[in-house]
Write a protein that holds these residues in place. Structure first.
Motif, PDB file in Angstrom:
ATOM      1  N   TYR A 249       0.894  -1.106  -0.064  1.00 34.38           N
ATOM      2  CA  TYR A 249       0.119  -0.406   0.096  1.00 34.38           C
ATOM      3  C   TYR A 249       1.187   1.351   0.056  1.00 34.38           C
ATOM      4  CZ  TYR A 249      -2.572   4.070   2.589  1.00 34.38           C
ATOM      5  OH  TYR A 249      -2.566   5.415   2.462  1.00 34.38           O
ATOM      6  N   VAL A 250       0.258   2.472  -0.754  1.00 31.70           N
ATOM      7  CA  VAL A 250       1.430   3.045  -1.071  1.00 31.70           C
ATOM      8  C   VAL A 250       0.052   4.326  -0.490  1.00 31.70           C
ATOM      9  CG1 VAL A 250       2.867   4.971  -2.336  1.00 31.70           C
ATOM     10  CG2 VAL A 250       3.094   2.720  -2.931  1.00 31.70           C
ATOM     11  N   GLY A 251       0.338   5.424   0.348  1.00 30.06           N
ATOM     12  CA  GLY A 251      -0.429   6.492   1.374  1.00 30.06           C
ATOM     13  C   GLY A 251      -0.020   7.452   1.438  1.00 30.06           C
ATOM     14  N   PHE A 252      -0.446   8.020  -0.179  1.00 32.00           N
ATOM     15  CA  PHE A 252       0.467   9.870  -0.243  1.00 32.00           C
ATOM     16  C   PHE A 252      -0.147  10.505   0.629  1.00 32.00           C
ATOM     17  CE2 PHE A 252      -0.148   7.535  -4.529  1.00 32.00           C
ATOM     18  CZ  PHE A 252       1.296   7.625  -4.849  1.00 32.00           C
ATOM     19  N   SER A 253      -0.984  10.740   1.461  1.00 32.06           N
ATOM     20  CA  SER A 253      -2.132  11.949   2.832  1.00 32.06           C
ATOM     21  C   SER A 253      -1.071  11.128   4.332  1.00 32.06           C
ATOM     22  CB  SER A 253      -2.906  12.089   2.297  1.00 32.06           C
ATOM     23  OG  SER A 253      -4.148  10.812   2.875  1.00 32.06           O
ATOM     24  N   GLY A 254      -0.206  10.614   3.838  1.00 33.53           N
ATOM     25  CA  GLY A 254       0.450  10.362   5.376  1.00 33.53           C
ATOM     26  C   GLY A 254      -0.616   9.346   5.600  1.00 33.53           C
ATOM     27  N   VAL A 255      -1.507   8.767   5.620  1.00 39.27           N
ATOM     28  CA  VAL A 255      -2.939   8.023   6.334  1.00 39.27           C
ATOM     29  C   VAL A 255      -2.582   6.892   5.927  1.00 39.27           C
ATOM     30  CG1 VAL A 255      -5.191   7.402   6.843  1.00 39.27           C
ATOM     31  CG2 VAL A 255      -4.333  10.467   6.104  1.00 39.27           C
ATOM     32  N   LEU A 256      -2.560   6.239   7.615  1.00 40.26           N
ATOM     33  CA  LEU A 256      -2.143   4.468   7.536  1.00 40.26           C
ATOM     34  C   LEU A 256      -3.289   3.861   8.021  1.00 40.26           C
ATOM     35  CD1 LEU A 256      -0.494   1.677   6.801  1.00 40.26           C
ATOM     36  CD2 LEU A 256       0.379   2.067   8.588  1.00 40.26           C
ATOM     37  N   PRO A 257      -4.695   3.065   6.919  1.00 36.74           N
ATOM     38  CA  PRO A 257      -5.377   2.492   7.751  1.00 36.74           C
ATOM     39  C   PRO A 257      -4.777   1.166   8.541  1.00 36.74           C
ATOM     40  CG  PRO A 257      -5.657   3.136   5.127  1.00 36.74           C
ATOM     41  CD  PRO A 257      -4.186   3.352   5.474  1.00 36.74           C
ATOM     42  N   PRO A 258      -5.591   1.306   9.537  1.00 31.76           N
ATOM     43  CA  PRO A 258      -5.330  -0.071  11.214  1.00 31.76           C
ATOM     44  C   PRO A 258      -5.398  -1.135   9.912  1.00 31.76           C
ATOM     45  CG  PRO A 258      -6.628   1.557  11.967  1.00 31.76           C
ATOM     46  CD  PRO A 258      -6.930   2.270  10.071  1.00 31.76           C
ATOM     47  N   PHE A 259      -6.324  -1.286   8.363  1.00 33.20           N
ATOM     48  CA  PHE A 259      -6.990  -2.414   8.295  1.00 33.20           C
ATOM     49  C   PHE A 259      -5.686  -2.578   7.340  1.00 33.20           C
ATOM     50  CE2 PHE A 259     -12.237  -2.006   9.595  1.00 33.20           C
ATOM     51  CZ  PHE A 259     -11.595  -3.341  10.341  1.00 33.20           C
TER      52      PHE A 259
ATOM     53  N   CYS B 138       3.830   8.596   2.761  1.00 28.17           N
ATOM     54  CA  CYS B 138       4.666   9.810   2.500  1.00 28.17           C
ATOM     55  C   CYS B 138       3.758  11.153   3.810  1.00 28.17           C
ATOM     56  CB  CYS B 138       4.073  10.421   1.135  1.00 28.17           C
ATOM     57  SG  CYS B 138       4.103   9.379  -0.858  1.00 28.17           S
ATOM     58  N   ILE B 139       4.652  11.198   4.047  1.00 27.17           N
ATOM     59  CA  ILE B 139       4.900  12.427   5.073  1.00 27.17           C
ATOM     60  C   ILE B 139       5.807  13.397   4.503  1.00 27.17           C
ATOM     61  CG2 ILE B 139       6.292  13.001   7.703  1.00 27.17           C
ATOM     62  CD1 ILE B 139       4.081  11.188   7.994  1.00 27.17           C
ATOM     63  N   HIS B 140       4.484  14.593   4.541  1.00 28.79           N
ATOM     64  CA  HIS B 140       4.831  16.183   4.032  1.00 28.79           C
ATOM     65  C   HIS B 140       5.695  16.905   4.730  1.00 28.79           C
ATOM     66  CE1 HIS B 140       2.339  14.758   0.002  1.00 28.79           C
ATOM     67  NE2 HIS B 140       2.417  13.876   1.408  1.00 28.79           N
ATOM     68  N   ASP B 141       4.892  17.600   6.653  1.00 29.78           N
ATOM     69  CA  ASP B 141       5.743  17.715   7.419  1.00 29.78           C
ATOM     70  C   ASP B 141       4.563  18.308   8.677  1.00 29.78           C
ATOM     71  OD1 ASP B 141       2.799  19.678   7.126  1.00 29.78           O
ATOM     72  OD2 ASP B 141       3.379  20.784   5.349  1.00 29.78           O
ATOM     73  N   PHE B 142       5.688  18.438   9.567  1.00 31.70           N
ATOM     74  CA  PHE B 142       4.698  18.401  10.680  1.00 31.70           C
ATOM     75  C   PHE B 142       3.777  19.857  11.084  1.00 31.70           C
ATOM     76  CE2 PHE B 142       7.765  15.573  10.405  1.00 31.70           C
ATOM     77  CZ  PHE B 142       6.867  14.356  11.488  1.00 31.70           C
ATOM     78  N   ALA B 143       4.180  20.174   9.971  1.00 29.20           N
ATOM     79  CA  ALA B 143       2.759  22.366  10.459  1.00 29.20           C
ATOM     80  C   ALA B 143       1.807  21.405  10.924  1.00 29.20           C
ATOM     81  CB  ALA B 143       2.622  22.357   9.387  1.00 29.20           C
ATOM     82  N   PHE B 144       0.979  21.210  11.576  1.00 29.86           N
ATOM     83  CA  PHE B 144      -0.399  20.747  12.320  1.00 29.86           C
ATOM     84  C   PHE B 144       0.571  20.796  13.534  1.00 29.86           C
ATOM     85  CE2 PHE B 144       1.078  17.125   9.912  1.00 29.86           C
ATOM     86  CZ  PHE B 144       1.007  15.777  11.499  1.00 29.86           C
ATOM     87  N   MET B 145       1.342  19.604  13.275  1.00 29.88           N
ATOM     88  CA  MET B 145       1.464  20.438  15.200  1.00 29.88           C
ATOM     89  C   MET B 145       2.585  21.234  15.750  1.00 29.88           C
ATOM     90  SD  MET B 145       3.906  16.800  15.631  1.00 29.88           S
ATOM     91  CE  MET B 145       3.683  14.563  15.090  1.00 29.88           C
TER      92      MET B 145
ATOM     93  N   ALA C 263       4.500   2.187   9.724  1.00 31.70           N
ATOM     94  CA  ALA C 263       4.891   1.907   7.855  1.00 31.70           C
ATOM     95  C   ALA C 263       6.165   1.199   8.277  1.00 31.70           C
ATOM     96  CB  ALA C 263       4.894   2.858   7.243  1.00 31.70           C
ATOM     97  N   ASP C 264       6.244   0.439   6.909  1.00 30.05           N
ATOM     98  CA  ASP C 264       7.433  -0.119   6.511  1.00 30.05           C
ATOM     99  C   ASP C 264       8.115   0.745   5.821  1.00 30.05           C
ATOM    100  OD1 ASP C 264       6.707  -3.426   6.720  1.00 30.05           O
ATOM    101  OD2 ASP C 264       5.112  -2.610   6.151  1.00 30.05           O
ATOM    102  N   LYS C 265       8.112   1.851   5.005  1.00 27.50           N
ATOM    103  CA  LYS C 265       8.808   2.274   4.755  1.00 27.50           C
ATOM    104  C   LYS C 265       7.777   4.132   4.997  1.00 27.50           C
ATOM    105  CE  LYS C 265      12.288   0.367   3.514  1.00 27.50           C
ATOM    106  NZ  LYS C 265      14.334   0.681   3.554  1.00 27.50           N
ATOM    107  N   ILE C 266       9.038   5.221   4.639  1.00 27.25           N
ATOM    108  CA  ILE C 266       8.672   6.611   5.175  1.00 27.25           C
ATOM    109  C   ILE C 266       9.133   7.327   4.142  1.00 27.25           C
ATOM    110  CG2 ILE C 266       8.283   8.442   6.516  1.00 27.25           C
ATOM    111  CD1 ILE C 266       8.268   6.670   9.098  1.00 27.25           C
ATOM    112  N   VAL C 267       7.741   8.105   3.210  1.00 26.23           N
ATOM    113  CA  VAL C 267       8.866   8.970   2.587  1.00 26.23           C
ATOM    114  C   VAL C 267       8.731  10.049   2.438  1.00 26.23           C
ATOM    115  CG1 VAL C 267       8.910   9.555  -0.366  1.00 26.23           C
ATOM    116  CG2 VAL C 267       8.631   7.192   0.073  1.00 26.23           C
TER     117      VAL C 267
END
Length: 365
Positions: free
Chosen positions: A97-107, A118-125, A148-152
């Motif tokens: 699975y490749v998630g472009f919006s930084g979300v990993l569905p638990p299922f 894909c992790i874009h930024d931490f602006a929300f923090m 995640a197995d890999k983080i881009v």
């Protein structure tokens, strides 16, 4: 010879989370640019070992381009990520699975599907007041980071941010890949845009610090006595924020000098970039700013505030003007400089990005 429905599919099945973006439509934000430029032309057959499935929600786009090597699947919007996407991937025997919006569905984890997030930024923090769901975004991101197995990530700035915030996450799990900026094609500039103007390109929302941009433009007018230049803002907007912005005293003062446009084609965007006195950006934070990168790539003049990302850009784009404070920003706006020549060899190409993403996918097999 076996009948087609009896043949065993030996390819590794990869599921792409396209969110609300049907391939083929004009892009409205950075994530859509990422998805469209990476997969919008297919995968150019880089390997015979992968079979790509593209899942998205929203209205079906019957006019979208035909991509023979990507199977596009429309799912319901409600419960898209939490239910329909992971269960449909399980049905389709997706391995990665490749998630472009930084979300990993638990299922996805429950079904033992490997994941690349894909992790874009931490602006929300850093600026939670500018987001409606900052708390939810924080736990979703942390769940994705650990699960995640890999983080881009798309810049060294964000990679180092993860190292600092989450030191227990293995460093070899994080891969930095620069997105492309070569999707815009140069064209002869027409004379259809008459008045001199500055431009901002991007979504009009609180994180982009639009109020500061208007303040700087107002100060520039006072200092320069420029009675002609306009500020053109290109991009969609968040309705609530935009309504609040239009009710401010500063907006009322400047509205005759402001021009808003959205849903521009790339050819139109190039003309605005190359015709503008300068591209302006005053965001509170950026993990990778697509408008700044693409403007620099085609040789537009760019003035930005002093963010870590822009200092990272400077080694590839020395022509970028980074203003340390308001006085430097205004001084740069006052200089009437011509655009530079288009940039040649820089690492921000979509073919390089796509190949690097495919290598990350292969590493997960």
């Amino acid at each position: 010879m076996l009948l087609p429905f009896l043949r065993k599919d030996t390819k590794i099945r990869v599921g792409l989370d396209g969110g609300d973006y049907p391939l083929g439509l004009p892009v409205k934000n950075g994530i859509q640019r990422l998805v469209a430029s990476t997969w919008g032309q297919g995968v150019n057959n880089p390997t015979d070992s992968l079979k790509i499935f593209y899942y998205y929600f929203g209205r079906n786009h019957s006019a979208k381009q035909v991509i023979t090597d990507i199977q596009q699947i429309l799912l319901p919007k409600k419960l898209f990520s939490s239910f329909f996407l992971p269960f449909r991937m399980y049905w389709d025997k997706i391995r990665i699975y490749v998630g472009f919006s930084g979300v990993l569905p638990p299922f996805v984890r429950l079904f033992r599907i490997k994941s690349i997030i894909c992790i874009h930024d931490f602006a929300f923090m850093k600026y939670p007041a500018y987001f409606q769901n900052a708390i939810k975004m924080k736990w979703q991101t942390e769940y994705a980071l650990y699960g995640a197995d890999k983080i881009v990530v798309f810049s060294d700035y964000i990679k180092n941010d993860i190292y600092s915030k989450y030191p227990t996450i293995p460093k070899d799990k994080i891969v930095r890949i620069y997105p492309g900026s070569d999707h815009l094609k140069l064209k002869r500039i027409s004379k259809s845009i008459k008045s001199p103007f500055f431009i901002y390109v991007g979504v009009i929302k609180p994180m982009k610090n639009i109020e500061k941009l208007l303040e700087l433009f107002d100060s520039y007018i006072k200092l320069s006595h420029d009675s002609l230049s306009k500020l053109v803002l290109l991009g969609s907007h968040e309705p609530i924020f935009f309504e609040q912005l239009t009710k401010t005293e500063l907006f009322s003062k400047l509205k005759h000098r402001l021009l808003f446009k959205s849903n521009l084609e790339d050819t139109q965007l190039v003309e605005y970039y190359r015709s503008a006195r300068a591209v302006l950006n005053t965001s509170h934070d950026e993990g990778f700013c697509y408008p700044v990168a693409e403007a620099l790539r085609i040789g537009a003049r760019v003035i930005v505030n002093d963010l870590p990302l822009y200092n990272e850009f400077q080694k590839y784009y020395p022509a970028i003007t980074i203003a340390k404070d308001e006085d430097q920003f205004l001084a740069a706006m006052g200089r009437d400089e011509k655009p530079s020549n288009p940039i040649g060899a820089v690492p921000f190409t979509w073919s390089t990005f796509r190949d690097s993403m495919l290598r990350v996918i292969s590493d997960c097999i």
